[in-house]
Scaffold this motif. Structure first.
Motif, short mmCIF file in Angstrom:
data_model
loop_
_atom_site.label_atom_id
_atom_site.label_comp_id
_atom_site.label_asym_id
_atom_site.label_seq_id
_atom_site.Cartn_x
_atom_site.Cartn_y
_atom_site.Cartn_z
N ILE A 24 -35.07 6.98 1.11
CA ILE A 24 -36.25 6.35 1.68
C ILE A 24 -36.41 6.92 3.07
CG2 ILE A 24 -37.27 4.18 2.45
CD1 ILE A 24 -35.60 2.77 0.32
N GLY A 25 -37.62 7.30 3.41
CA GLY A 25 -37.88 7.85 4.74
C GLY A 25 -39.36 7.83 5.05
N LYS A 36 -40.95 16.75 4.41
CA LYS A 36 -40.22 16.55 5.66
C LYS A 36 -40.28 15.05 5.93
CE LYS A 36 -39.95 18.13 10.43
NZ LYS A 36 -40.59 18.99 11.46
N ILE A 37 -39.10 14.41 5.93
CA ILE A 37 -39.04 12.97 6.17
C ILE A 37 -38.17 12.68 7.38
CG2 ILE A 37 -39.50 12.33 3.78
CD1 ILE A 37 -36.55 11.65 3.50
N ARG A 38 -38.53 11.62 8.07
CA ARG A 38 -37.84 11.22 9.29
C ARG A 38 -36.90 10.06 8.97
NH1 ARG A 38 -38.73 7.74 13.63
NH2 ARG A 38 -37.85 8.56 15.55
N MET A 39 -35.74 10.11 9.58
CA MET A 39 -34.72 9.05 9.47
C MET A 39 -34.44 8.66 8.01
SD MET A 39 -35.77 6.78 12.77
CE MET A 39 -34.18 5.99 13.02
N PRO A 40 -33.99 9.61 7.19
CA PRO A 40 -33.74 9.29 5.78
C PRO A 40 -32.57 8.33 5.60
CG PRO A 40 -32.87 11.45 6.29
CD PRO A 40 -33.61 10.98 7.52
N ASP A 80 -43.01 -2.69 -0.98
CA ASP A 80 -43.08 -3.39 0.31
C ASP A 80 -41.76 -3.95 0.82
OD1 ASP A 80 -45.74 -2.88 0.75
OD2 ASP A 80 -46.44 -4.80 -0.03
N ASN A 81 -40.97 -4.60 -0.05
CA ASN A 81 -39.74 -5.23 0.46
C ASN A 81 -38.75 -4.19 0.99
OD1 ASN A 81 -39.27 -4.44 -2.20
ND2 ASN A 81 -37.80 -6.07 -2.58
N TYR A 86 -36.56 -0.88 5.54
CA TYR A 86 -36.43 0.42 6.19
C TYR A 86 -36.94 0.35 7.64
CZ TYR A 86 -37.33 5.24 7.48
OH TYR A 86 -37.35 6.42 8.16
N ILE A 87 -38.11 -0.25 7.85
CA ILE A 87 -38.67 -0.38 9.20
C ILE A 87 -37.74 -1.19 10.08
CG2 ILE A 87 -40.59 -1.33 10.55
CD1 ILE A 87 -41.31 1.24 9.00
N GLU A 88 -37.19 -2.28 9.57
CA GLU A 88 -36.25 -3.10 10.34
C GLU A 88 -35.02 -2.30 10.74
OE1 GLU A 88 -35.19 -6.81 8.47
OE2 GLU A 88 -37.29 -7.23 7.99
N ARG A 89 -34.46 -1.53 9.79
CA ARG A 89 -33.24 -0.76 10.05
C ARG A 89 -33.47 0.40 11.03
NH1 ARG A 89 -31.27 -4.24 6.98
NH2 ARG A 89 -29.32 -4.24 6.09
N THR A 90 -34.65 1.00 10.99
CA THR A 90 -34.89 2.19 11.81
C THR A 90 -35.55 1.88 13.15
OG1 THR A 90 -36.99 2.63 10.68
CG2 THR A 90 -35.00 3.74 9.84
#
Length: 103
Positions: A24-25, A36-40, A80-81, A86-90
């Protein structure tokens, strides 16, 4: 032939690699040859269910990586969940519940 696009730049996407790993990124760029993904982050199973952990331990955890499309079997916008997790962790920012009422 009409191709339906399920995601766009800056969306949180899920990439399933041919090795079986699921990443997930945040999508930064897509070409005919790579994503190209950020913070995988990758999915891991734990005692309390599925969680997320760093994908690369020896690379920059906050950087972006290129993934060759030849190594990818599936891509989709993340549900969504898991996108919220992912947003919380990064970012450290928690998303308020949908039913939150402010008075």
């Amino acid at each position: 032939m009409l191709l339906e696009q399920h995601y766009k730049i800056d969306d949180v996407i899920t990439i399933k690699l041919s090795s079986g790993e699921e990443l997930i990124g945040k999508l930064q760029e897509e070409t005919d040859e790579f994503f190209k993904i950020r913070m995988p982050l990758t999915l891991v199973a734990g005692q309390q269910g599925l969680g997320l952990q760093q994908f690369l331990f020896t690379g920059d955890p906050e950087g972006a990586i290129k993934i060759n499309k030849t190594a990818v079997t599936v891509t989709t916008k993340t549900v969504d969940n898991f996108a919220k997790l992912y947003i919380e962790r990064t970012t450290g920012l928690a998303t308020p519940p949908a039913n939150l009422q402010v008075k």
